[in-house]
Design a protein around this motif. Structure first.
Motif, PDB file in Angstrom:
ATOM      1  N   ARG A 171     -61.968   7.715  57.464  1.00 49.12           N
ATOM      2  CA  ARG A 171     -61.609   7.970  58.858  1.00 49.12           C
ATOM      3  C   ARG A 171     -62.498   9.079  59.397  1.00 49.12           C
ATOM      4  O   ARG A 171     -63.141   9.804  58.632  1.00 49.12           O
ATOM      5  CB  ARG A 171     -60.151   8.385  58.940  1.00 49.12           C
ATOM      6  N   SER A 174     -68.826  -3.335  69.673  1.00 54.72           N
ATOM      7  CA  SER A 174     -67.446  -3.274  69.228  1.00 54.72           C
ATOM      8  C   SER A 174     -66.953  -1.837  69.103  1.00 54.72           C
ATOM      9  O   SER A 174     -67.469  -0.934  69.752  1.00 54.72           O
ATOM     10  CB  SER A 174     -67.287  -4.047  67.929  1.00 54.72           C
ATOM     11  N   GLY A 175     -65.938  -1.614  68.265  1.00 57.14           N
ATOM     12  CA  GLY A 175     -65.365  -0.287  68.117  1.00 57.14           C
ATOM     13  C   GLY A 175     -64.824  -0.071  66.726  1.00 57.14           C
ATOM     14  O   GLY A 175     -64.889  -0.966  65.865  1.00 57.14           O
ATOM     15  N   PRO A 176     -64.259   1.122  66.482  1.00 56.57           N
ATOM     16  CA  PRO A 176     -63.770   1.457  65.146  1.00 56.57           C
ATOM     17  C   PRO A 176     -62.702   0.496  64.622  1.00 56.57           C
ATOM     18  O   PRO A 176     -62.693   0.179  63.433  1.00 56.57           O
ATOM     19  CB  PRO A 176     -63.197   2.860  65.289  1.00 56.57           C
ATOM     20  N   ARG A 177     -61.816   0.047  65.487  1.00 57.21           N
ATOM     21  CA  ARG A 177     -60.749  -0.862  65.024  1.00 57.21           C
ATOM     22  C   ARG A 177     -61.310  -2.186  64.531  1.00 57.21           C
ATOM     23  O   ARG A 177     -60.835  -2.751  63.558  1.00 57.21           O
ATOM     24  CB  ARG A 177     -59.723  -1.091  66.126  1.00 57.21           C
ATOM     25  N   GLN A 178     -62.322  -2.683  65.219  1.00 54.70           N
ATOM     26  CA  GLN A 178     -62.929  -3.950  64.803  1.00 54.70           C
ATOM     27  C   GLN A 178     -63.664  -3.774  63.475  1.00 54.70           C
ATOM     28  O   GLN A 178     -63.619  -4.655  62.613  1.00 54.70           O
ATOM     29  CB  GLN A 178     -63.883  -4.462  65.887  1.00 54.70           C
ATOM     30  N   TYR A 185     -65.626   4.726  60.681  1.00 52.77           N
ATOM     31  CA  TYR A 185     -65.545   3.422  61.346  1.00 52.77           C
ATOM     32  C   TYR A 185     -66.290   3.447  62.676  1.00 52.77           C
ATOM     33  O   TYR A 185     -67.071   2.553  62.987  1.00 52.77           O
ATOM     34  CB  TYR A 185     -64.079   3.032  61.584  1.00 52.77           C
ATOM     35  N   GLY A 186     -66.061   4.504  63.454  1.00 54.51           N
ATOM     36  CA  GLY A 186     -66.726   4.629  64.752  1.00 54.51           C
ATOM     37  C   GLY A 186     -68.225   4.819  64.628  1.00 54.51           C
ATOM     38  O   GLY A 186     -68.984   4.380  65.499  1.00 54.51           O
ATOM     39  N   GLY A 227     -62.802  -1.611  61.200  1.00 56.36           N
ATOM     40  CA  GLY A 227     -61.715  -1.535  60.225  1.00 56.36           C
ATOM     41  C   GLY A 227     -61.162  -2.901  59.870  1.00 56.36           C
ATOM     42  O   GLY A 227     -60.855  -3.172  58.707  1.00 56.36           O
ATOM     43  N   ALA A 228     -61.054  -3.776  60.868  1.00 61.19           N
ATOM     44  CA  ALA A 228     -60.550  -5.126  60.605  1.00 61.19           C
ATOM     45  C   ALA A 228     -61.501  -5.900  59.693  1.00 61.19           C
ATOM     46  O   ALA A 228     -61.059  -6.632  58.804  1.00 61.19           O
ATOM     47  CB  ALA A 228     -60.346  -5.876  61.927  1.00 61.19           C
TER      48      ALA A 228
END
Length: 112
Positions: free
Chosen positions: A71, A48-52, A38-39, A54-55
């Motif tokens: 991951r 952005s970042g890994p969480r975004q 993701y990162g 992932g979303a």
């Protein structure tokens, strides 16, 4: 009870944002047997970042090879482990000796 062949019409899902479309385009470009965390995708896009990331995949990832985005430690997406591991086997993705994680050192794709 008969189940309809097509689901009933409901509200249309919103189209992906420009950022979401860029994420999906990167995931679509990852070659079989290779992965990006993701990162990695966020870094590649320089936003952005890994969480975004992932979303985006949680919402629209079904149409792209989502299993190619594990991951950072090589574990498959949570809840989708069995399906992802089957795809890894089919594509010849390098795995860690335990067989439960992608060997990120060998399988990571840099986007080139």
């Amino acid at each position: 009870m008969d189940i309809p062949a097509t689901p009933p019409a409901g509200p249309a899902a919103p189209e992906p944002s420009p950022f979401a479309q860029r994420v999906l385009d990167v995931v679509e470009a990852i070659p079989p047997g290779r992965v990006m965390a993701y990162g990695d995708i966020a870094e590649y896009l320089a936003e952005s970042g890994p969480r975004q990331v992932g979303a985006v995949l949680a919402r629209w990832g079904g149409a792209v090879p989502w299993w190619r985005v594990p991951r950072a430690d090589g574990r498959p997406p949570p809840g989708l482990e069995s399906a992802a591991l089957a795809h890894y086997r089919d594509e010849g993705t390098p795995m860690r000796p335990d067989g439960d994680r992608v060997d990120m050192r060998r399988a990571r794709w840099d986007g080139a």
